[in-house]
Design a protein around this motif. Structure first.
Motif, PDB file in Angstrom:
ATOM      1  N   GLU A  84       0.629  -0.819  -0.148  1.00 52.54           N
ATOM      2  CA  GLU A  84       0.328   0.611   0.164  1.00 52.54           C
ATOM      3  C   GLU A  84       1.044   0.840  -0.360  1.00 52.54           C
ATOM      4  O   GLU A  84       0.709   2.559  -0.543  1.00 52.54           O
ATOM      5  CB  GLU A  84      -0.864   0.233   0.996  1.00 52.54           C
ATOM      6  CG  GLU A  84      -2.093  -1.336   1.003  1.00 52.54           C
ATOM      7  CD  GLU A  84      -2.466  -1.104   1.798  1.00 52.54           C
ATOM      8  OE1 GLU A  84      -3.678  -0.473   2.707  1.00 52.54           O
ATOM      9  OE2 GLU A  84      -2.404  -2.222   3.379  1.00 52.54           O
ATOM     10  N   TYR A  85       1.873   1.489   1.142  1.00 53.53           N
ATOM     11  CA  TYR A  85       2.927   2.107   0.799  1.00 53.53           C
ATOM     12  C   TYR A  85       3.442   2.471  -0.925  1.00 53.53           C
ATOM     13  O   TYR A  85       3.856   3.951  -0.994  1.00 53.53           O
ATOM     14  CB  TYR A  85       3.544   2.394   2.150  1.00 53.53           C
ATOM     15  CG  TYR A  85       3.691   2.318   3.455  1.00 53.53           C
ATOM     16  CD1 TYR A  85       3.433   3.374   3.954  1.00 53.53           C
ATOM     17  CD2 TYR A  85       3.608   1.631   4.092  1.00 53.53           C
ATOM     18  CE1 TYR A  85       2.739   4.014   5.411  1.00 53.53           C
ATOM     19  CE2 TYR A  85       3.152   1.988   5.906  1.00 53.53           C
ATOM     20  CZ  TYR A  85       3.230   2.563   6.426  1.00 53.53           C
ATOM     21  OH  TYR A  85       2.184   3.158   6.945  1.00 53.53           O
ATOM     22  N   LYS A  87       2.099   1.240  -2.704  1.00 57.10           N
ATOM     23  CA  LYS A  87       1.465   2.476  -4.729  1.00 57.10           C
ATOM     24  C   LYS A  87       1.398   3.403  -4.428  1.00 57.10           C
ATOM     25  O   LYS A  87       1.218   4.452  -5.540  1.00 57.10           O
ATOM     26  CB  LYS A  87       0.188   1.050  -4.258  1.00 57.10           C
ATOM     27  CG  LYS A  87       0.254   0.032  -4.936  1.00 57.10           C
ATOM     28  CD  LYS A  87      -1.430  -0.767  -4.793  1.00 57.10           C
ATOM     29  CE  LYS A  87      -2.450   0.592  -6.057  1.00 57.10           C
ATOM     30  NZ  LYS A  87      -1.475  -1.140  -7.254  1.00 57.10           N
ATOM     31  N   ARG A  88       1.496   4.206  -3.533  1.00 56.46           N
ATOM     32  CA  ARG A  88       1.419   5.575  -3.533  1.00 56.46           C
ATOM     33  C   ARG A  88       2.681   6.244  -3.929  1.00 56.46           C
ATOM     34  O   ARG A  88       2.857   7.326  -3.409  1.00 56.46           O
ATOM     35  CB  ARG A  88       1.764   6.130  -1.199  1.00 56.46           C
ATOM     36  CG  ARG A  88      -0.042   5.490  -1.079  1.00 56.46           C
ATOM     37  CD  ARG A  88       0.350   5.725   0.307  1.00 56.46           C
ATOM     38  NE  ARG A  88      -1.322   5.728   0.910  1.00 56.46           N
ATOM     39  CZ  ARG A  88      -1.238   5.290   2.886  1.00 56.46           C
ATOM     40  NH1 ARG A  88      -0.400   5.936   3.472  1.00 56.46           N
ATOM     41  NH2 ARG A  88      -2.380   4.454   2.895  1.00 56.46           N
ATOM     42  N   CYS A  89       3.638   5.856  -4.060  1.00 56.01           N
ATOM     43  CA  CYS A  89       5.000   5.778  -4.281  1.00 56.01           C
ATOM     44  C   CYS A  89       5.198   5.740  -6.072  1.00 56.01           C
ATOM     45  O   CYS A  89       5.892   5.660  -6.471  1.00 56.01           O
ATOM     46  CB  CYS A  89       6.706   5.242  -3.954  1.00 56.01           C
ATOM     47  SG  CYS A  89       5.893   5.276  -1.942  1.00 56.01           S
ATOM     48  N   GLY A 114      -3.410  -4.115  -1.243  1.00 54.79           N
ATOM     49  CA  GLY A 114      -2.368  -3.650  -1.577  1.00 54.79           C
ATOM     50  C   GLY A 114      -1.349  -3.465  -2.712  1.00 54.79           C
ATOM     51  O   GLY A 114      -0.815  -3.379  -4.105  1.00 54.79           O
ATOM     52  N   CYS A 310      11.572   8.012  -1.004  1.00 50.94           N
ATOM     53  CA  CYS A 310       9.947   7.836  -1.237  1.00 50.94           C
ATOM     54  C   CYS A 310       9.583   8.558   0.258  1.00 50.94           C
ATOM     55  O   CYS A 310       9.838   7.515   1.424  1.00 50.94           O
ATOM     56  CB  CYS A 310       8.949   6.334  -1.406  1.00 50.94           C
ATOM     57  SG  CYS A 310       7.789   6.942  -0.720  1.00 50.94           S
ATOM     58  N   GLU A 312       6.905   8.931   2.300  1.00 50.64           N
ATOM     59  CA  GLU A 312       5.830   8.660   2.682  1.00 50.64           C
ATOM     60  C   GLU A 312       5.488   8.164   3.949  1.00 50.64           C
ATOM     61  O   GLU A 312       6.707   7.524   4.014  1.00 50.64           O
ATOM     62  CB  GLU A 312       5.041   7.031   1.800  1.00 50.64           C
ATOM     63  CG  GLU A 312       3.973   6.717   2.246  1.00 50.64           C
ATOM     64  CD  GLU A 312       2.631   7.888   1.857  1.00 50.64           C
ATOM     65  OE1 GLU A 312       1.623   8.330   2.308  1.00 50.64           O
ATOM     66  OE2 GLU A 312       2.991   8.471   0.780  1.00 50.64           O
TER      67      GLU A 312
END
Length: 469
Positions: A84-85, A87-89, A114, A310, A312
């Motif tokens: 999930e993290y 994917k945000r990156c 994710g 990243c 995040e």
């Protein structure tokens, strides 16, 4: 990630042990990688995978023990997972292999947490990809994004996993970065003979060593070839130079066939042989060396995020960023303390033990199975699985401890890496300090109420699918 691969069951770690194991690819990769020789996991499947995915100690997620067939619930949904993290990156995220973090509801499955895609099994599969009998349950849990999948013809798990990963690599749009979590079932039980080409190096052992040991060795060779094929696909796609490749095992090898020599212990226990496995980190920018820096499986989440630059925000994790320490041999690890595990279940020790450890019991109930390390000192409560097991084909004789285990044990791993000399009586101040650390973690120890639900067991060896949606 391998499953139950012993510390001493790869060629480059087996030198001098008399092991017959053959892992030519991993041996060659180790020569050009950072060998993380002080890398810690947990004692078995689910806990390690939960810690890897969340960056949190399992005492905070309730994943201290395995989630099996028919079990509810899964890894709580409020925890954000590594894919999930990523994917945000901007990453494409894919998983192939063993999940083991819950499947009673679709929301617990990887493609809902994710991963863009998931091909694999939710709990435990046969190396031959056939329905598996587990106690009173006959199941087949191979699926793609929650839908049951059957495999035509003869398939061996390691080869199937490699093929599916290679398909992902070939189809990947390289304008986007790729994260692939590859979780082999190999070399977990049930032990079976790998295909003929992997049996040949060990045929002379037939009838001379434990049959399970022979089968395990063939499975290890199949795993080694699968890893070679995956790296070959990355090279063919001209992606290898830019790939951060991490290889590890979810825990130490199982006592019935594996070798964790020269470490003490095996899977399910908190001696070093149960919670350390062969671990390699490779990237074209890294120099090769053997690292003795302490690292915990929870550290991979912040370390990978740092490696890919990243920013995040990671939510309340226990892992620490080790990327600088991996890149530069001269930089010390930022970690000096780690909770190895803290089970939610405890029992009162015998009256005689409570009397003998009266002061310790005031700090922490030593009837609770747990382990913690700070600097070189490691403390275990209710220690189990404490033998030193040499390869069965070796002339080295496996041995048991000379005395019974104590309810509480302390070791100095710098002076005694094989945990042969228990020193709690010599260092009461260290025992007190480490028990206080356990007591602090106990305050937020989460206990999930796992239930055995017969509805989660399919009839007639049918597919295991979420049954509480």
């Amino acid at each position: 990630m391998a499953d139950d691969l012993g510390y001493g069951d790869v060629g480059y770690k087996a030198v001098g042990s008399g092991s017959a194991v053959k892992t030519p690819f991993l041996d060659s990769l180790a020569e050009v990688s950072v060998q993380m020789d002080n890398h810690y996991t947990l004692q078995k499947c689910t806990p390690t995978r939960a810690a890897l995915m969340t960056g949190k100690y399992t005492s905070r997620t309730g994943a201290q023990n395995s989630i099996r067939f028919k079990f509810t619930p899964g890894l709580p949904l409020e925890h954000i997972l590594m894919p999930e993290y990523l994917k945000r990156c901007g990453f494409a995220t894919h998983m192939v292999g063993k999940w083991h973090l819950g499947h009673c509801k679709s929301a617990y499955l990887p493609h809902r947490r994710g991963f863009d895609s998931f091909f694999g099994y939710v709990a435990l599969t046969s190396q031959l990809m056939t329905p598996l009998h587990v106690r009173d349950c006959c199941t087949s849990d191979l699926m793609y994004n929650g839908e049951p999948v059957t495999v035509e013809g003869n398939s061996f798990e390691s080869e199937l996993v490699a093929r599916k990963v290679n398909e992902i690599i070939k189809k990947h749009n390289q304008s986007k970065p790729l994260f692939a979590y590859v979780a082999f079932q190999a070399v977990h039980v049930p032990f079976v003979e790998a295909p003929e080409e992997y049996r040949k190096p060990y045929e002379s052992m037939l009838g001379k060593v434990n049959e399970n040991r022979y089968k395990l060795l063939t499975m290890i060779s199949a795993l080694d070839r699968a890893l070679e094929n995956i790296v070959g696909s990355l090279k063919d796609a001209e992606m290898w130079e830019d790939t951060l490749f991490v290889f590890t095992s979810d825990n130490g090898g199982a006592a019935r066939a594996a070798s964790n020599w020269p470490l003490r212990g095996a899977k399910l226990g908190y001696y070093e042989g149960g919670i350390r496995g062969p671990t390699l980190v490779h990237h074209s920018s890294l120099s090769s060396y053997v690292s003795n820096k302490m690292m915990h499986i929870t550290d991979w989440l912040p370390t990978i995020m740092s490696a890919i630059q990243c920013d995040e925000n990671l939510h309340d994790i226990d892992g620490v960023d080790q990327w600088d320490a991996i890149k530069d041999e001269s930089i010390k690890t930022p970690r000096n303390t780690m909770l190895i595990n803290l089970l939610p279940n405890s029992s009162k020790p015998k009256k005689s033990v409570m009397e003998e450890y009266k002061e310790e019991m005031k700090i922490f109930n030593i009837g609770t199975p747990a382990a913690v390390r700070k600097h070189d000192f490691k403390l275990l409560t209710v220690p189990t699985h404490g033998v030193w097991t040499a390869p069965r084909e070796s002339t080295i004789v496996s041995r048991k401890p000379a005395t019974d285990t104590k309810p509480l044990e302390l070791y100095n791993l710098a002076n005694d890496p094989y945990e042969q000399h228990e020193i709690s009586e010599e260092h009461p101040e260290v025992v007190k300090e480490l028990l206080e650390i356990l007591a602090e973690h106990q305050k937020r120890n989460v206990k999930l109420k796992h239930h055995l639900d017969k509805a989660g067991c399919s009839e007639n060896c049918g597919p295991v699918l979420p049954w509480l949606d």
